[in-house]
Scaffold this active site. Structure first.
Site, PDB file in Angstrom:
ATOM      1  N   GLU A  47       0.848  -1.202   0.000  1.00  0.00           N
ATOM      2  CA  GLU A  47       0.000   0.000   0.000  1.00  0.00           C
ATOM      3  C   GLU A  47       0.884   1.253   0.000  1.00  0.00           C
ATOM      4  OE1 GLU A  47      -1.618   0.759   3.932  1.00  0.00           O
ATOM      5  OE2 GLU A  47      -3.431   1.682   3.112  1.00  0.00           O
ATOM      6  N   LYS A 124      -9.491   1.734  -1.959  1.00  0.00           N
ATOM      7  CA  LYS A 124      -9.725   1.228  -0.599  1.00  0.00           C
ATOM      8  C   LYS A 124     -11.084   1.652  -0.041  1.00  0.00           C
ATOM      9  CE  LYS A 124      -7.200   1.153   3.855  1.00  0.00           C
ATOM     10  NZ  LYS A 124      -5.902   1.597   4.454  1.00  0.00           N
ATOM     11  N   CYS A 173      -4.869  -3.107   2.998  1.00  0.00           N
ATOM     12  CA  CYS A 173      -4.563  -2.961   4.420  1.00  0.00           C
ATOM     13  C   CYS A 173      -5.747  -3.239   5.337  1.00  0.00           C
ATOM     14  CB  CYS A 173      -3.949  -1.588   4.702  1.00  0.00           C
ATOM     15  SG  CYS A 173      -3.181  -1.554   6.347  1.00  0.00           S
TER      16      CYS A 173
END
Ligand code: CDT
Length: 319
Positions: A47, A124, A173
């Site tokens: 990330e 995300k 993540c």
């Protein structure tokens, strides 16, 4: 014939606040060469792999954070990655901060073919942290300030990788901690989940005690469970080490559909780990205990999409 995909996870050591994209990109290219030399067909980077983990820094005027974002992919700064992919015949996954032409900001990741085509893009969805400066925290985590919630869902694409067709999906993540992310990918037959992360090695929220060793345990627990319950391989790759005095843990892993770790990084620095992923291993889980078409009961799962927070249960009373 067995479908074996050699996959590399390229863990990154720290990137300091003052280091330019050129420094990070040169390190990524060096790891692409190492991954290729070890036979990998795909290299997975973490990330926000081009800069320090900037959401730890507060700007009153959020436009002051715009310099951390890419407004094109590829760009002049990232072109060496695309050139190396072509030269080495290597696909890559890259996490970066994306600014769109209409001014939206996303924590994004792409899967790029050796020819430089973006085969899959993800933005995300589960943004952790907070949007305003939090004086109680020893370190800020301002993802909710700097990023919009991703608008692409959790997509899966059947991608040509290493001469095979592979059902590839991406999460980023914090997404790995949410079973919903995994299941939406699983429901599209995902065989390989790529997940980059930047995770502080201590909990700085001042909300209670979390033993430092449990931070790594929770990360592995989430990835191993997600891989097992959706009969998929998973590559979870860190940006690690001490960035401007703030520590992120490493412990990048490649996990098979049984939930076993098949490769693990041991440093908190630039490190390439490689595993042969036998994609036919996905079949056992998805034709037996996790044969979704035979065993799932969506009529009982309504709360999963109807509700955000938990509702208090009814009180038990003696008849
Ligand atoms: N980058 C990222 O999503 N990190 C979070 C840290 C959460 S602490 C506010 C993670 O889930 O690892």
């Amino acid at each position: 014939m067995r479908r074996i995909l050699p996959v590399a996870a390229a863990q990154l050591g720290p990137i300091q606040r003052d280091e330019g994209r050129d420094v990070a990109v040169a390190r990524l290219v060096a790891m692409m060469e190492r991954a290729h030399a070890r036979g990998a067909a795909l290299v997975v980077f973490p990330e926000l792999a081009l800069t320090t983990f900037f959401p730890r820094w507060y700007h009153e005027d959020r436009a002051q954070a715009d310099h951390w974002f890419e407004s094109a992919m590829p760009s002049n700064a990232t072109a060496p990655l695309f050139a190396a992919a072509k030269r080495l015949g290597l696909a890559f996954h890259l996490g970066y901060a994306e600014r769109t032409p209409d001014g939206q900001h996303f924590n994004a990741a792409v899967l790029v073919s050796p020819d430089g085509d973006v085969m899959l893009k993800y933005r995300k969805i589960h943004l952790p942290g907070h949007a305003e400066f939090d004086p109680k925290r020893s370190v800020q985590h301002l993802e909710k300030r700097y990023f919009d919630v991703g608008d692409l869902g959790f997509p899966v694409i059947r991608a040509p990788l290493g001469g095979l067709g592979v059902n590839a999906g991406i999460m980023i993540c914090n997404d790995r901690r949410w079973p919903e992310s995994w299941r939406v990918l699983g429901l599209q037959g995902v065989e390989l989940v790529m997940c980059g992360y930047n995770t502080p090695s201590t909990n700085t929220s001042a909300a209670g005690f979390e033993a430092p060793h449990l931070r790594v345990f929770h990360s592995h627990l989430s990835v191993q469970a997600g891989a097992y319950q959706n009969a998929t391989f998973a590559v979870a790759v860190a940006k690690a080490g001490v960035e401007d005095g703030h520590e992120l843990f490493g412990h990048s892993i490649i996990v098979n559909p049984q939930g076993e770790i098949t490769a693990q990084a041991t440093s908190w620095d630039d490190e390439v780990i490689v595993a042969d992923c036998d994609l036919d291993m996905c079949r056992l889980g998805r034709t037996t205990v996790f044969a979704f078409d035979r065993h799932r009961r969506p009529e009982a799962y309504g709360r999963i999409t109807a509700q955000v927070g938990a509702e208090a249960p009814g009180e038990w009373r003696k008849e």
